[in-house]
Design a protein around this motif. Structure first.
Motif, PDB file in Angstrom:
ATOM      1  N   ASP A 106       0.809  -1.224   0.000  1.00  0.00           N
ATOM      2  CA  ASP A 106       0.000   0.000   0.000  1.00  0.00           C
ATOM      3  C   ASP A 106       0.839   1.270   0.000  1.00  0.00           C
ATOM      4  O   ASP A 106       0.377   2.311  -0.465  1.00  0.00           O
ATOM      5  N   ALA A 107       2.042   1.206   0.559  1.00  0.00           N
ATOM      6  CA  ALA A 107       2.830   2.443   0.670  1.00  0.00           C
ATOM      7  C   ALA A 107       4.318   2.127   0.743  1.00  0.00           C
ATOM      8  O   ALA A 107       4.723   1.050   1.192  1.00  0.00           O
ATOM      9  N   TYR A 108       5.093   3.102   0.297  1.00  0.00           N
ATOM     10  CA  TYR A 108       6.551   3.017   0.343  1.00  0.00           C
ATOM     11  C   TYR A 108       7.057   4.151   1.228  1.00  0.00           C
ATOM     12  O   TYR A 108       6.541   5.275   1.163  1.00  0.00           O
ATOM     13  N   ALA A 109       8.053   3.852   2.060  1.00  0.00           N
ATOM     14  CA  ALA A 109       8.666   4.912   2.875  1.00  0.00           C
ATOM     15  C   ALA A 109      10.174   4.890   2.650  1.00  0.00           C
ATOM     16  O   ALA A 109      10.811   3.851   2.809  1.00  0.00           O
ATOM     17  N   PRO A 110      10.743   6.031   2.272  1.00  0.00           N
ATOM     18  CA  PRO A 110      12.180   6.062   1.980  1.00  0.00           C
ATOM     19  C   PRO A 110      13.072   6.086   3.221  1.00  0.00           C
ATOM     20  O   PRO A 110      14.252   5.805   3.125  1.00  0.00           O
ATOM     21  N   ASP A 111      12.530   6.464   4.369  1.00  0.00           N
ATOM     22  CA  ASP A 111      13.344   6.493   5.587  1.00  0.00           C
ATOM     23  C   ASP A 111      12.435   6.355   6.805  1.00  0.00           C
ATOM     24  O   ASP A 111      11.199   6.329   6.677  1.00  0.00           O
ATOM     25  N   ALA A 112      13.050   6.275   7.976  1.00  0.00           N
ATOM     26  CA  ALA A 112      12.289   5.975   9.185  1.00  0.00           C
ATOM     27  C   ALA A 112      11.309   7.090   9.557  1.00  0.00           C
ATOM     28  O   ALA A 112      10.190   6.825  10.011  1.00  0.00           O
ATOM     29  N   ALA A 113      11.734   8.325   9.367  1.00  0.00           N
ATOM     30  CA  ALA A 113      10.849   9.439   9.707  1.00  0.00           C
ATOM     31  C   ALA A 113       9.629   9.448   8.786  1.00  0.00           C
ATOM     32  O   ALA A 113       8.490   9.651   9.232  1.00  0.00           O
ATOM     33  N   SER A 114       9.875   9.187   7.496  1.00  0.00           N
ATOM     34  CA  SER A 114       8.751   9.112   6.557  1.00  0.00           C
ATOM     35  C   SER A 114       7.841   7.950   6.908  1.00  0.00           C
ATOM     36  O   SER A 114       6.621   8.025   6.741  1.00  0.00           O
ATOM     37  N   ALA A 115       8.440   6.854   7.375  1.00  0.00           N
ATOM     38  CA  ALA A 115       7.652   5.669   7.726  1.00  0.00           C
ATOM     39  C   ALA A 115       6.670   5.997   8.843  1.00  0.00           C
ATOM     40  O   ALA A 115       5.513   5.553   8.821  1.00  0.00           O
ATOM     41  N   ALA A 116       7.115   6.793   9.807  1.00  0.00           N
ATOM     42  CA  ALA A 116       6.233   7.164  10.912  1.00  0.00           C
ATOM     43  C   ALA A 116       5.069   8.024  10.405  1.00  0.00           C
ATOM     44  O   ALA A 116       3.910   7.819  10.786  1.00  0.00           O
ATOM     45  N   GLN A 117       5.394   8.986   9.534  1.00  0.00           N
ATOM     46  CA  GLN A 117       4.334   9.838   8.972  1.00  0.00           C
ATOM     47  C   GLN A 117       3.355   9.005   8.147  1.00  0.00           C
ATOM     48  O   GLN A 117       2.134   9.147   8.251  1.00  0.00           O
ATOM     49  N   LYS A 118       3.948   8.126   7.337  1.00  0.00           N
ATOM     50  CA  LYS A 118       3.116   7.303   6.446  1.00  0.00           C
ATOM     51  C   LYS A 118       2.229   6.370   7.259  1.00  0.00           C
ATOM     52  O   LYS A 118       1.059   6.151   6.916  1.00  0.00           O
ATOM     53  N   ALA A 119       2.764   5.816   8.330  1.00  0.00           N
ATOM     54  CA  ALA A 119       1.978   4.903   9.172  1.00  0.00           C
ATOM     55  C   ALA A 119       0.756   5.617   9.735  1.00  0.00           C
ATOM     56  O   ALA A 119      -0.340   5.055   9.789  1.00  0.00           O
ATOM     57  N   LYS A 120       0.957   6.870  10.139  1.00  0.00           N
ATOM     58  CA  LYS A 120      -0.182   7.633  10.686  1.00  0.00           C
ATOM     59  C   LYS A 120      -1.245   7.848   9.599  1.00  0.00           C
ATOM     60  O   LYS A 120      -2.435   7.730   9.853  1.00  0.00           O
ATOM     61  N   GLU A 121      -0.780   8.167   8.397  1.00  0.00           N
ATOM     62  CA  GLU A 121      -1.733   8.361   7.285  1.00  0.00           C
ATOM     63  C   GLU A 121      -2.484   7.061   6.992  1.00  0.00           C
ATOM     64  O   GLU A 121      -3.695   7.059   6.782  1.00  0.00           O
ATOM     65  N   LEU A 122      -1.739   5.967   6.970  1.00  0.00           N
ATOM     66  CA  LEU A 122      -2.358   4.673   6.661  1.00  0.00           C
ATOM     67  C   LEU A 122      -3.371   4.277   7.728  1.00  0.00           C
ATOM     68  O   LEU A 122      -4.422   3.710   7.420  1.00  0.00           O
ATOM     69  N   ALA A 123      -3.043   4.600   8.969  1.00  0.00           N
ATOM     70  CA  ALA A 123      -3.939   4.231  10.068  1.00  0.00           C
ATOM     71  C   ALA A 123      -5.262   5.000   9.979  1.00  0.00           C
ATOM     72  O   ALA A 123      -6.312   4.506  10.396  1.00  0.00           O
ATOM     73  N   LYS A 124      -5.187   6.212   9.418  1.00  0.00           N
ATOM     74  CA  LYS A 124      -6.407   7.028   9.291  1.00  0.00           C
ATOM     75  C   LYS A 124      -7.216   6.648   8.053  1.00  0.00           C
ATOM     76  O   LYS A 124      -8.398   6.942   7.978  1.00  0.00           O
ATOM     77  N   ALA A 125      -6.548   6.032   7.081  1.00  0.00           N
ATOM     78  CA  ALA A 125      -7.196   5.758   5.782  1.00  0.00           C
ATOM     79  C   ALA A 125      -8.322   4.731   5.910  1.00  0.00           C
ATOM     80  O   ALA A 125      -8.287   3.872   6.758  1.00  0.00           O
TER      81      ALA A 125
END
Lengths: 212, 344
Positions: free
Chosen positions: A193-212
């Motif tokens: 569902d999503a790609y994260a280039p680094d750990a900080a992006s992964a945290a942001q992306k996880a929050k977005e995914l959790a809300k989706a």
């Protein structure tokens, strides 16, 4: 400076030795536990993540900040009451089968935890059935983060994503992938569902995914 | 008289345009070379003590770190996960014990290490120093090692000083007998996206010891080959201060075109190959792999200052990886061996 601001500053600076006292002092002064968590810690770690992405700080600084937050949460935890309200979900994290590399996975695990998730870190060299069991056995899981450092373990990531996509629990979790050879194109190709280039992006992306 | 592979590589090191693009191996399938060129360079890192192996077939180093081979790396070894020998940097003096070097027959070990090298055909590259950052994380794991750098820099420096004493003693005792053409150092201190730590931290904690190890070579006028993977271009100016002449593998996440333009033939780039790119993926086509070889050579070989090195990784028994390695090697032979002649 308020106690919560002091906590945020201590998290950003990675002051593990004093964070517990600061959290206790804030509680003693009547600060709301959720505000301490959200403003004093999660927001502070978000700033740390931004600085990391801009290369204003590097991995050691990020690690000590995450460790400081963890120490603070230990003091805060008994006061949070309804844990469901304090977390944004639960993430399963691991490096795929055949791959022993742990630093990227560890950073993602720490940053996702610092973003307010409960984390089940399965470790390295994780077989696909372990990932499937982890998501199917826990209804709280809403994000799965897979790491691979080697081009030779990209097929294992593909197989793991396929197994997760076939899971009976697929409707309630999202899959995020990352690691040195992983690209957004590969993410799409294998059905994550999503790609994260680094750990900080992964945290942001996880929050977005959790809300989706 | 035809130039040897050695002479050709030395032309590159001396800033001249070579007769052909030198190739420093294609890991791990260099034996697939259909033309069987002699190696331009042979790496020498003598073993002082009999190798120790654990039950899983992993090596155990002189400090007691246990490694684990995996099929996905075709047997390459990493420290065993969750089995690190040091969990508190302040306790390193109780845990880390370098073996005694008394009574070692340096001449015999050095001569044995180069006895099979054809020195007319190949340069000898002596591995004088393995990385101090790598050593720290081999002892502690990445997470604890990186935290130690932030929280206990003086203890980290004391440990590195101890390791440096050990490595420098070995290097100084062997180098006079080995008589290398190139001296190599290394420290994998970067991820694919950025260095693990800031340049300030590098200069404070690691650089003084890299300078010490570099002096072993520069006192003898030897060029230094620095191994550093990932996006590590931030360190180049510091390397050059202490005598680094060759960088391997110069990887594509760095601004390699800009670096070549800036330093010209004063910094030799080895690699410039996209290790994680499509040419290394399991089902790459022959055309794609061969084109990647030509693109790499076209971009970085003009004028010299470049050694071809391509990684083709595969799992144990991976025939597709062997096929890719053959295409890379064959294309290098067809394109790289005649590149400068075609340029006229």
């Amino acid at each position: 400076m308020t106690k919560i601001q002091e906590i945020a500053a201590a998290v950003e600076a990675g002051k593990s030795k004093i964070i517990g006292e600061l959290v206790q002092a804030a509680l003693d002064e009547g600060a709301a536990p959720l505000e301490i968590l959200n403003v004093g810690m999660i927001d502070a770690m978000s700033i740390v993540g931004d600085k990391f992405q801009k290369e204003e700080i590097f991995i050691p600084e990020m690690l000590v900040a995450a460790r400081a937050m963890k120490k603070g949460v230990e003091v805060l935890q008994p006061h949070l009451g309804d844990a469901e309200a304090a977390t944004v979900g639960k993430a399963v994290v691991g490096t795929v089968s055949g791959d022993l590399h742990d630093i990227g996975k560890n950073l993602v695990s720490m940053m996702i935890e610092s973003a307010g998730f409960e984390v089940n870190d399965l470790g390295v060299d994780v077989a696909l059935n372990q990932f499937v069991a982890a998501v199917e056995g826990d209804e709280k899981v809403n994000v799965v983060a897979l790491s691979a450092l080697l081009t030779t373990t990209m097929p294992a990531m593909k197989e793991t994503v396929a197994a997760l996509n076939a899971s009976k629990a697929r409707g309630r979790f999202k899959i995020m992938v990352g690691g040195a050879p992983i690209t957004p194109e590969f993410c799409k190709e294998i059905g994550a569902d999503a790609y994260a280039p680094d750990a900080a992006s992964a945290a942001q992306k996880a929050k977005e995914l959790a809300k989706a | 008289m035809t130039m040897t592979e050695r002479e050709n590589l030395l032309r590159v090191i001396n800033g001249q345009e070579p007769g052909w693009v030198p190739r420093k191996g294609i890991v791990p399938y260099a034996d697939l070379d259909p033309e069987q060129h002699k190696p331009c360079c042979v790496g020498v890192m003598p073993e002082l003590f009999p190798p120790k192996v654990n039950a899983k077939g992993g090596r155990i180093d002189v400090f007691g770190v246990e490694y684990e081979p995996t099929d996905s790396t075709d047997g390459m070894q990493l420290p065993q996960p969750n089995n690190f020998i040091l969990d508190d940097i302040t306790k390193w003096r109780d845990v880390i014990k370098a073996p005694s070097l008394e009574g070692i027959d340096w001449r015999a070990i050095a001569e044995k290490s180069v006895e099979r090298v054809d020195r007319k055909e190949s340069c000898v590259q002596f591995g004088g120093s393995s990385g101090f950052f790598q050593t720290l994380v081999n002892f502690m794991g990445f997470t604890e090692g990186l935290i130690a750098l932030q929280e206990e820099p003086e203890e980290c420096m004391a440990l590195i000083d101890y390791i440096c004493d050990y490595q420098e003693t070995i290097a100084r005792n062997l180098i006079g007998y080995i008589k290398p053409d190139i001296y190599s150092m290394g420290d994998d201190n970067a991820t694919a996206r950025s260095p693990f730590f800031s340049i300030d931290m590098y200069r404070e904690i690691f650089k003084p010891f890299h300078v010490r190890m570099a002096k072993v070579a520069t006192e003898l006028g030897l060029p230094i080959d620095m191994h550093d993977c990932g996006r590590c271009e931030d360190f180049i100016e510091d390397w050059r201060e202490y005598g680094v002449k060759i960088w391997n593998p110069a990887q594509v996440m760095n601004d390699l075109v800009g670096i070549k333009k800036k330093y010209g033939n004063d910094l030799i780039l080895t690699g410039c190959w996209d290790s994680s790119g499509p040419a290394g993926w399991p089902h790459s086509t022959e055309d794609l792999v061969r084109q990647a070889v030509r693109d790499c050579i076209d971009t970085f070989a003009p004028g010299g200052g470049f050694c071809f090195w391509a990684s083709v990784y595969g799992a144990k028994g991976d025939d597709l990886a062997k096929q890719r390695a053959f295409w890379v090697t064959d294309e290098y032979n067809k394109y790289g061996r005649t590149f400068y002649q075609k340029q006229g």
